[in-house]
Scaffold this active site. Sequence first.
Site, mmCIF file in Angstrom:
data_model
loop_
_atom_site.group_PDB
_atom_site.id
_atom_site.type_symbol
_atom_site.label_atom_id
_atom_site.label_comp_id
_atom_site.label_asym_id
_atom_site.label_seq_id
_atom_site.Cartn_x
_atom_site.Cartn_y
_atom_site.Cartn_z
ATOM 1 N N LYS A 1 0.853 -1.184 0.000
ATOM 2 C CA LYS A 1 0.000 0.000 0.000
ATOM 3 C C LYS A 1 0.891 1.237 0.000
ATOM 4 O O LYS A 1 1.715 1.417 0.902
ATOM 5 C CB LYS A 1 -0.912 -0.005 1.227
ATOM 6 C CG LYS A 1 -1.758 1.263 1.328
ATOM 7 C CD LYS A 1 -2.786 1.165 2.436
ATOM 8 C CE LYS A 1 -3.565 2.458 2.563
ATOM 9 N NZ LYS A 1 -4.604 2.367 3.596
ATOM 10 N N LYS B 1 -2.186 -1.409 -3.862
ATOM 11 C CA LYS B 1 -3.069 -0.252 -3.778
ATOM 12 C C LYS B 1 -2.247 1.025 -3.868
ATOM 13 O O LYS B 1 -1.225 1.100 -3.185
ATOM 14 C CB LYS B 1 -3.803 -0.318 -2.439
ATOM 15 C CG LYS B 1 -4.701 0.854 -2.137
ATOM 16 C CD LYS B 1 -5.242 0.717 -0.748
ATOM 17 C CE LYS B 1 -6.084 1.924 -0.451
ATOM 18 N NZ LYS B 1 -6.548 1.954 0.906
HETATM 19 C C1 PBG Z 1 -7.016 3.680 5.685
HETATM 20 C C2 PBG Z 1 -7.488 3.416 4.321
HETATM 21 C C3 PBG Z 1 -7.396 4.311 3.268
HETATM 22 C C4 PBG Z 1 -8.001 3.713 2.170
HETATM 23 C C5 PBG Z 1 -8.435 2.442 2.566
HETATM 24 N N1 PBG Z 1 -8.102 2.277 3.912
HETATM 25 C C6 PBG Z 1 -6.874 5.699 3.232
HETATM 26 C C7 PBG Z 1 -5.573 5.967 3.788
HETATM 27 O O1 PBG Z 1 -4.701 5.096 3.904
HETATM 28 O O2 PBG Z 1 -5.373 7.123 4.154
HETATM 29 C C8 PBG Z 1 -8.129 4.382 0.837
HETATM 30 C C9 PBG Z 1 -9.150 3.859 -0.085
HETATM 31 C C10 PBG Z 1 -9.484 4.776 -1.185
HETATM 32 O O3 PBG Z 1 -8.905 5.861 -1.390
HETATM 33 O O4 PBG Z 1 -10.426 4.429 -1.909
HETATM 34 N N2 PBG Z 1 -6.586 2.655 6.446
#
Ligand code: PBG
Length: 324
Positions: A196, A249
Amino acid sequence: MYPLRRNRRLRTSEAVRSLVRETIISPNDFIVPLFVVEGKGIKEEIASMPNYFRFSLDLLEQEVKELWKMGLKSVLIFVKVPDNLKDNAGTEALNAEGLMQRAIKIVKNAVPEMLVMTDVALDPYSSFGHDGVVADGKIINDDTTAILTEMSLSHAKAGADFIAPSDMMDGRIFEIRSLLEDEGFHDTGIMSYSAKYASAFYGPFRDALDSAPGFGDKKTYQMDPANREEAIRETLMDIEEGADIVMVKPGLCYLDIVRDIKEAVTVPVAVYQVSGEYAMIKAASEKGWLDHDAVMMEQLTAIKRAGANMIASYFAKDAVKLLS
Ligand code: PBG
């Protein structure tokens, strides 16, 4: 002699194109993210995510029934936590009667066969908007992992089929797997957000949950977009620690990573096409600059072609409607 091979022969009609098509999108490919809020009768549109909504539990029930009828069989639940329940210890995340825990039961009750995945991270519960416990301006890894582990157990007890840790703390998959095993939740799966990235494409999601970081950024735990080998290292470690499904992601900007990981692992690979990717297509098509449906399908196809076995996408319903 003029070429014996003419590649255009295989493109002459839709019949032959569909015969040789290598990548097919179907309802089976999707995980549908769902945003849940407290209250009754609420279906509110998220400003930066046109035609995407937060649901209160009563309307969530109808929504998942509709998804099931459309052939969408997996959901990923996120909750918007009221400000007064946020703190620095994820206290509300462990509440057996919390919004997430109730949402899991509602979905399972409405459609027992629906695969229920749950977000595990502290940001929606954090007064700092960070994915972990904060001390002296830092995100403390092991204290966070201890809470995430209990949070995962709480979701499993409420009936979640898969736990989806999106926090990027080190070692959390091992700790979560160990506790689930100790407590007898042998069949509860883990879909790890393994690679991520610290992406600017999460903006609309943070609007949806009111979870933007109150200070700093997430670069000490999420990955540097410049790195490629690190994604493989992260992912292989999560598999060793017990992840059943791994994830990359965001999607579109990271398709090289998706392909690398697909070739490096033998577990299923998920891709999260994130909120900013959704918002870009919606905004450009609202302006009449892009053809919404065509661009949506092209991007989903590209994600799958790169190696995704499944896609978490806000376009799931739009795509399935178009396919049918
Ligand atoms: C946070 C989380 C995020 C997303 C999924 N879980 C945002 C972040 O890490 O700040 C993002 C998903 C998206 O933008 O559609 N744990």
